[in-house]
Design an enzyme around this catalytic site. Structure first.
Site, mmCIF file in Angstrom:
data_model
loop_
_atom_site.group_PDB
_atom_site.id
_atom_site.type_symbol
_atom_site.label_atom_id
_atom_site.label_comp_id
_atom_site.label_asym_id
_atom_site.label_seq_id
_atom_site.Cartn_x
_atom_site.Cartn_y
_atom_site.Cartn_z
ATOM 1 C CB CYS A 105 -0.994 -0.034 1.157
ATOM 2 S SG CYS A 105 -2.323 1.153 0.923
ATOM 3 C CG HIS A 142 -3.927 -3.270 2.971
ATOM 4 N ND1 HIS A 142 -2.894 -2.885 3.803
ATOM 5 C CD2 HIS A 142 -4.464 -2.131 2.473
ATOM 6 C CE1 HIS A 142 -2.814 -1.558 3.822
ATOM 7 N NE2 HIS A 142 -3.752 -1.079 3.021
ATOM 8 C CD GLU A 145 -1.781 -5.790 5.413
ATOM 9 O OE1 GLU A 145 -1.391 -6.035 4.262
ATOM 10 O OE2 GLU A 145 -2.370 -4.727 5.717
#
Ligand SMILES: [Mn+2]
Length: 233
Positions: free
Chosen positions: A106, A210, A212
């Site tokens: 990001c 994202h 994660e």
């Protein structure tokens, strides 16, 4: 076997408070790396830090100071972190010099691109020339909102084991001109650049979404982004 040490940059609110989503930490741990959170203010010591870590994870956060790429602030520019804007490019250059892996997420993909001389849209909705899809999803962070097309033969396509897959999306900025040795390896259907990687280093990958959040929720492509990154370290 020793696990690799992954330096993880932190989100710094108004340069006064370090915070970090646990998803970054958890995703590194699940990929069998040891996360170490890196602060701002250590500019003098980036070279020593780069020798201690085996890889660098550049995390998400706010916007980036546009004067770093020769522009003045656009009215829609959000909160910036001068502390991050100053330490992260220095850290990136040190880690690249030693050929160690970088995963940039990001805000990370944007600062990676800026550190190497690229630039970015401060606000894609105002500055991009075409009609755009929704890049700030209202859905939960584990929801896959839009497609990304990965360049055939790229590191990203090899990790995804596919040239098309879905991602989540939380950004109003994006990279624009991508300088050598970086190249674009993933785009959304509206042309927004969603992934870049280095043609001159073994593992340097930046993604605008994202992974994660998706990895800790079981998304296979996102889990492989972290495992391949940690394995490369
Ligand atoms: Mn997007």
């Amino acid at each position: 076997m020793n696990k690799p040490i992954i330096g993880v940059t932190s989100h710094v609110e108004l340069d006064s408070k370090h915070t970090l989503s646990n998803d970054y930490i958890q995703a590194v741990i699940e990929a069998r790396g040891i996360p170490i959170i890196l602060p701002i203010g250590v500019n003098e010591d980036v070279s020593q830090i780069a020798t201690k870590i085996d890889g660098l994870l550049l995390t998400g956060g706010g916007d980036i100071d546009p004067t770093l790429f020769g522009e003045e602030p656009h009215p829609n520019l959000g909160t910036i972190s001068p502390g991050r804007d100053s330490v992260e490019p220095a850290l990136i250059r040190e880690v690249l010099t030693s050929n160690k892996p970088i995963l940039a997420i990001c805000r990370g993909i944007q600062i990676l691109n800026i550190a190497l001389g690229g630039d970015m849209y401060q606000d894609i909705y105002d500055q991009h020339e075409t009609k755009l899809l929704q890049h700030s999803q209202k859905a939960t962070k584990s929801h896959l909102s839009h497609f990304v097309k990965a360049k055939e033969g790229s590191l990203l396509a090899s990790i995804a084991e596919n040239t098309e897959f879905k991602v989540n999306t939380y950004h109003h900025q994006s990279v624009r001109h991508v300088p050598y040795p970086l190249e674009v390896s993933g785009v959304a259907s509206d042309g927004i650049i969603e992934a870049i990687e280095s043609t001159g280093h073994p593992f340097v990958l930046g993604v605008q979404w994202h992974p994660e959040c998706l990895a800790v929720n079981g998304d296979e492509v996102s889990k492989r982004i972290f495992t391949r990154f940690v394995e490369s370290c």
